[in-house]
Design a protein around this motif. Structure first.
Motif, PDB file in Angstrom:
ATOM      1  N   PRO A 103       3.084   2.491  13.085  1.00  0.00           N
ATOM      2  CA  PRO A 103       2.587   1.794  11.584  1.00  0.00           C
ATOM      3  C   PRO A 103       1.325   0.968  11.456  1.00  0.00           C
ATOM      4  O   PRO A 103       0.845   0.538  12.381  1.00  0.00           O
ATOM      5  CB  PRO A 103       3.760   0.834  11.360  1.00  0.00           C
ATOM      6  CG  PRO A 103       4.876   1.350  12.724  1.00  0.00           C
ATOM      7  CD  PRO A 103       3.903   1.957  13.564  1.00  0.00           C
ATOM      8  N   LEU A 104       0.778   1.116  10.137  1.00  0.00           N
ATOM      9  CA  LEU A 104      -0.417   0.349  10.174  1.00  0.00           C
ATOM     10  C   LEU A 104      -0.584  -0.721   9.005  1.00  0.00           C
ATOM     11  O   LEU A 104       0.169  -0.823   8.171  1.00  0.00           O
ATOM     12  CB  LEU A 104      -1.354   1.326   9.103  1.00  0.00           C
ATOM     13  CG  LEU A 104      -2.916   1.040   8.687  1.00  0.00           C
ATOM     14  CD1 LEU A 104      -3.424   0.502   9.948  1.00  0.00           C
ATOM     15  CD2 LEU A 104      -3.658   2.202   7.815  1.00  0.00           C
ATOM     16  N   LEU A 105      -1.091  -1.873   9.586  1.00  0.00           N
ATOM     17  CA  LEU A 105      -1.270  -3.209   8.890  1.00  0.00           C
ATOM     18  C   LEU A 105      -2.718  -3.104   8.537  1.00  0.00           C
ATOM     19  O   LEU A 105      -3.555  -2.923   9.503  1.00  0.00           O
ATOM     20  CB  LEU A 105      -0.812  -4.388   9.613  1.00  0.00           C
ATOM     21  CG  LEU A 105      -1.081  -5.852   8.973  1.00  0.00           C
ATOM     22  CD1 LEU A 105       0.005  -6.802   9.194  1.00  0.00           C
ATOM     23  CD2 LEU A 105      -2.541  -6.347   9.500  1.00  0.00           C
ATOM     24  N   LEU A 106      -2.957  -3.489   7.254  1.00  0.00           N
ATOM     25  CA  LEU A 106      -4.461  -3.450   6.761  1.00  0.00           C
ATOM     26  C   LEU A 106      -4.733  -4.646   6.262  1.00  0.00           C
ATOM     27  O   LEU A 106      -3.745  -5.405   5.413  1.00  0.00           O
ATOM     28  CB  LEU A 106      -4.687  -2.534   5.667  1.00  0.00           C
ATOM     29  CG  LEU A 106      -6.076  -2.177   5.277  1.00  0.00           C
ATOM     30  CD1 LEU A 106      -6.566  -0.660   5.231  1.00  0.00           C
ATOM     31  CD2 LEU A 106      -6.416  -3.087   4.125  1.00  0.00           C
ATOM     32  N   LEU A 107      -5.768  -5.423   6.853  1.00  0.00           N
ATOM     33  CA  LEU A 107      -6.296  -6.924   6.406  1.00  0.00           C
ATOM     34  C   LEU A 107      -7.556  -6.777   5.558  1.00  0.00           C
ATOM     35  O   LEU A 107      -8.539  -6.356   5.657  1.00  0.00           O
ATOM     36  CB  LEU A 107      -6.730  -7.396   7.738  1.00  0.00           C
ATOM     37  CG  LEU A 107      -7.206  -8.959   7.733  1.00  0.00           C
ATOM     38  CD1 LEU A 107      -6.041  -9.836   7.102  1.00  0.00           C
ATOM     39  CD2 LEU A 107      -7.646  -9.471   9.147  1.00  0.00           C
ATOM     40  N   TRP A 108      -7.078  -7.147   4.175  1.00  0.00           N
ATOM     41  CA  TRP A 108      -8.116  -6.944   3.276  1.00  0.00           C
ATOM     42  C   TRP A 108      -8.435  -8.314   2.668  1.00  0.00           C
ATOM     43  O   TRP A 108      -7.624  -9.090   2.230  1.00  0.00           O
ATOM     44  CB  TRP A 108      -7.516  -6.263   2.189  1.00  0.00           C
ATOM     45  CG  TRP A 108      -8.401  -5.778   0.856  1.00  0.00           C
ATOM     46  CD1 TRP A 108      -9.684  -6.163   0.869  1.00  0.00           C
ATOM     47  CD2 TRP A 108      -8.122  -5.664  -0.422  1.00  0.00           C
ATOM     48  NE1 TRP A 108     -10.200  -5.752  -0.503  1.00  0.00           N
ATOM     49  CE2 TRP A 108      -9.025  -5.407  -1.137  1.00  0.00           C
ATOM     50  CE3 TRP A 108      -6.702  -5.025  -0.933  1.00  0.00           C
ATOM     51  CZ2 TRP A 108      -9.114  -5.108  -2.555  1.00  0.00           C
ATOM     52  CZ3 TRP A 108      -6.717  -4.777  -2.430  1.00  0.00           C
ATOM     53  CH2 TRP A 108      -7.841  -4.696  -3.176  1.00  0.00           C
ATOM     54  N   HIS A 148      -2.841   4.933   3.369  1.00  0.00           N
ATOM     55  CA  HIS A 148      -1.293   4.690   3.294  1.00  0.00           C
ATOM     56  C   HIS A 148      -0.685   3.743   4.104  1.00  0.00           C
ATOM     57  O   HIS A 148      -0.106   3.865   5.108  1.00  0.00           O
ATOM     58  CB  HIS A 148      -0.581   6.110   3.566  1.00  0.00           C
ATOM     59  CG  HIS A 148      -0.985   7.235   2.736  1.00  0.00           C
ATOM     60  ND1 HIS A 148      -0.704   7.086   1.173  1.00  0.00           N
ATOM     61  CD2 HIS A 148      -1.537   8.204   2.858  1.00  0.00           C
ATOM     62  CE1 HIS A 148      -1.351   8.214   0.773  1.00  0.00           C
ATOM     63  NE2 HIS A 148      -1.795   8.839   1.610  1.00  0.00           N
ATOM     64  N   PRO A 149      -1.410   2.635   4.149  1.00  0.00           N
ATOM     65  CA  PRO A 149      -0.998   1.443   5.196  1.00  0.00           C
ATOM     66  C   PRO A 149       0.656   1.013   4.765  1.00  0.00           C
ATOM     67  O   PRO A 149       0.846   1.175   3.620  1.00  0.00           O
ATOM     68  CB  PRO A 149      -1.726   0.103   4.933  1.00  0.00           C
ATOM     69  CG  PRO A 149      -2.371   0.411   3.552  1.00  0.00           C
ATOM     70  CD  PRO A 149      -2.459   1.968   3.363  1.00  0.00           C
TER      71      PRO A 149
END
Length: 615
Positions: A404-409, A467-468
């Motif tokens: 799974p992907l966590l994206l920090l924006w 697709h996070p």
């Protein structure tokens, strides 16, 4: 005292107006939000007086001219540089003290404005911790003193001298107006876009525009223009650019009307003249004292302390004028000795640079704290942090794999979290991505910063492609955050299929750098604190974002509740002794690890859940 060709008391009075504006602005910006225009008035005065000297019938040799400038500028400058250095030795941390050494060298080389221009970046030192920042204006004037006599000499016999001056004014003004829109730092510090302000004063002298009539209109209009700009302008405006025309033309009108009532009665009054006489040393003294006061008082000096510093600067200015400036000015052969003395001050600055700010000034227990730097965080040199050279948002910003992907924006605050988030992601069997641009909250189409609009547009494109599972939004949220646009951004994320959006609240904001706050506490209490409550922001912004997150149906992580207790005492060091924040807002690597240890389990929850405030 009546105005004459040899001495204009009203010009000293105009100097008094200028210094009152500048000091008032630096003491209380809310009181005179446009008081910075006092510097522009100084420029016009300097251009007028210097041109008048150079065009004196019979002429003046370049050696004599530069000798007079040295005797005028160097004595007070040397005194203030040495005193500022001595105070800095006692007060400043090594990085700031090294910066002071660099400022001293730049001042000695007549290039302070160019040095400040080189410092202009997102992570530039705080203005309030740069005790010689104000010398940028002296750098502009000194460069004018170097080149303008040579230019006038070349034009001495030209029948078109005035037209050349007008052409130079036009070119400089156009450059200033253009740079005010495209590169404000260059427009502010560079000599070319500032030259027109001095040249306007030069034109008044060269064209002999000084009116002998007793018309009161021009003087009153000029002083009104200066006062209006001081009251109506503020630092949020694109200044100087075209806006500078108001105070500059105002100053030129005052100079051109020596017999107007405001000149004869107000500006030529004894108090105005006396203040004008000490305006140069007062300009030099006031900012270092206010800067050091702000550092010692954690950025929150009170009204009495501020005006006590201004009073001290005034007393020092009187003493400087009486016992340093005046005696030296009347010595015939003082210029060589003054030049050598200033060069020696420059050597002191070089030694400070080479010694990295003399960290040995501090006890061993404080040296690690004293040398903390924001540059220590590798995330600020990362490919996906848009301040770094060659950086961009692309597929390299997303860790590859099947987890799974966590994206920090977010902005630089989000970048500071990234290394610790990457470590926590591995332990939680997550991948991590990051899209960070300095000064840009993760809000689509928020404006007015075009670069933020562009970078956030690219960020949402990367999110659609990658697709996070979780998108974490983090920035220096506050009351100026566009909540409607933030709500629209959350909706846009959900429309791309993002299962969970988390808002991470703003960190506590320190009025001055946290390392300074720790060491100041040590100086007075003789202990290294674990928590501090003075000089740090309150919970208002955190409460605002928590309420918004609840209304928007997204999870909220409160950094403030991790770092501060109910008494508003905030952690300043990790259990291992590492400083939590490297400057005023950016978490250190250790501080970020402490935060992720506290919130990581909730942050990496994959399943969406009802809105909650975490920690």
């Amino acid at each position: 005292m009546k105005p004459s060709e040899n001495y204009r008391p009203d010009i000293d009075g105009l100097r008094a107006v200028s210094i009152l504006l500048v000091v008032g602005y630096h003491a209380h910006p809310w009181m005179l939000p446009g008081g910075f225009v006092g510097v522009d008035v100084f420029f016009v005065i300097s251009g007028f007086l210097i041109t008048r000297i150079l065009l004196t019938p019979g002429g003046i040799s370049l050696a004599a001219f530069y000798g007079r400038r040295i005797k005028r500028i160097f004595p007070a400058l040397i005194a203030v540089l040495l005193a500022t250095y001595a105070l800095g030795y006692a007060i400043l941390l090594p990085p700031q003290f090294r910066l002071l050494g660099e400022n001293i060298v730049a001042s000695v080389l007549f290039a302070s404005n160019l040095f400040q221009l080189g410092q202009a970046s997102y992570f530039a030192p705080l203005a309030g911790e740069n005790a010689l920042l104000h010398l940028w204006s002296l750098g502009v004037e000194e460069q004018f003193y170097i080149f303008w006599p040579l230019a006038l000499g070349l034009l001495a016999r030209s029948p078109h001298r005035r037209q050349y001056i007008l052409g130079a004014i036009a070119l400089s003004l156009v450059a200033g107006v253009a740079l005010a829109r495209t590169n404000l730092e260059w427009g502010f510090y560079a000599p070319l876009p500032r030259a027109w302000e001095l040249l306007i004063g030069g034109l008044v002298a060269e064209a002999n525009l000084v009116r002998k009539s007793r018309s009161n209109l021009l003087g009153a209009i000029g002083l009104g223009a200066i006062a209006s700009s001081a009251l109506l302008f503020d630092r949020a405006m694109a200044f100087p650019g075209a806006l500078a025309l108001l105070p500059v033309i105002g100053a030129a009108l005052v100079i051109a009307s020596p017999n107007a009532a405001v000149n004869r009665v107000l500006l030529s009054s004894r108090p105005a003249v006396l203040l004008g006489l000490i305006s140069y040393p007062l300009y030099l003294w006031h900012w270092p004292l206010l800067a050091y006061l702000g550092i010692v008082r954690h950025g929150v000096p009170n009204f009495i302390e501020i005006w006590a510093a201004v009073l001290a600067a005034t007393v020092l200015s009187i003493l400087t004028y009486r016992y340093i400036e005046s005696p030296v000015r009347h010595r015939r052969n003082a210029a060589p000795a003054l030049s050598i003395a200033l060069a020696l001050v420059g050597v002191i600055g070089i030694a400070t640079i080479l010694s990295a700010g003399f960290v040995s000034r501090f006890p061993l227990a404080l040296q690690a704290i004293a040398t903390v730097s924001t540059d220590d965080n590798p995330a600020f040199r990362d490919h996906c942090f848009l301040e770094a050279p060659g950086s961009s948002f692309d597929a390299n910003c997303i860790e590859q794999g099947d987890k799974p992907l966590l994206l920090l924006w977010g902005d630089s605050s989000a970048a500071a979290l990234y290394p610790a988030a990457a470590d926590a992601a591995r332990e939680a069997s997550f991948r991590v991505g990051r899209l960070n641009a300095p000064g840009c909250a993760p809000i689509l189409d928020a404006g007015p910063n075009a670069s933020c609009v562009e970078s956030n547009g690219r960020a949402i494109a990367v999110i659609k492609e990658s697709h996070p599972d979780i998108v974490v939004l983090h920035a220096m949220w506050g009351f100026d955050t566009d909540m409607n646009k933030l709500g629209s951004t959350i909706a846009a994320l959900r429309s791309t299929g993002v299962a969970r959006v988390v808002i991470v609240g703003p960190p506590p904001v320190w009025k001055r750098t946290l390392p300074h706050a720790i060491i100041n506490h040590y100086r007075f209490a003789h202990e290294i604190p674990d928590r501090l409550g003075a000089g740090v922001s309150g919970p208002a912004e955190d409460d605002l974002m928590a309420a918004f997150s609840k209304s928007a149906g997204v999870d909220y992580v409160s950094l403030r509740k991790v770092l501060c207790d109910e008494r508003q005492q905030c952690l300043v060091r990790t259990p291992a002794g590492e400083v939590i924040v490297t400057d005023t807002i950016h978490l250190s690597p250790g501080g970020a690890r402490l935060v992720l240890d506290a919130v990581g389990r909730d942050l990496f929850r994959q399943a969406a859940s009802p809105s909650a405030v975490l920690h």
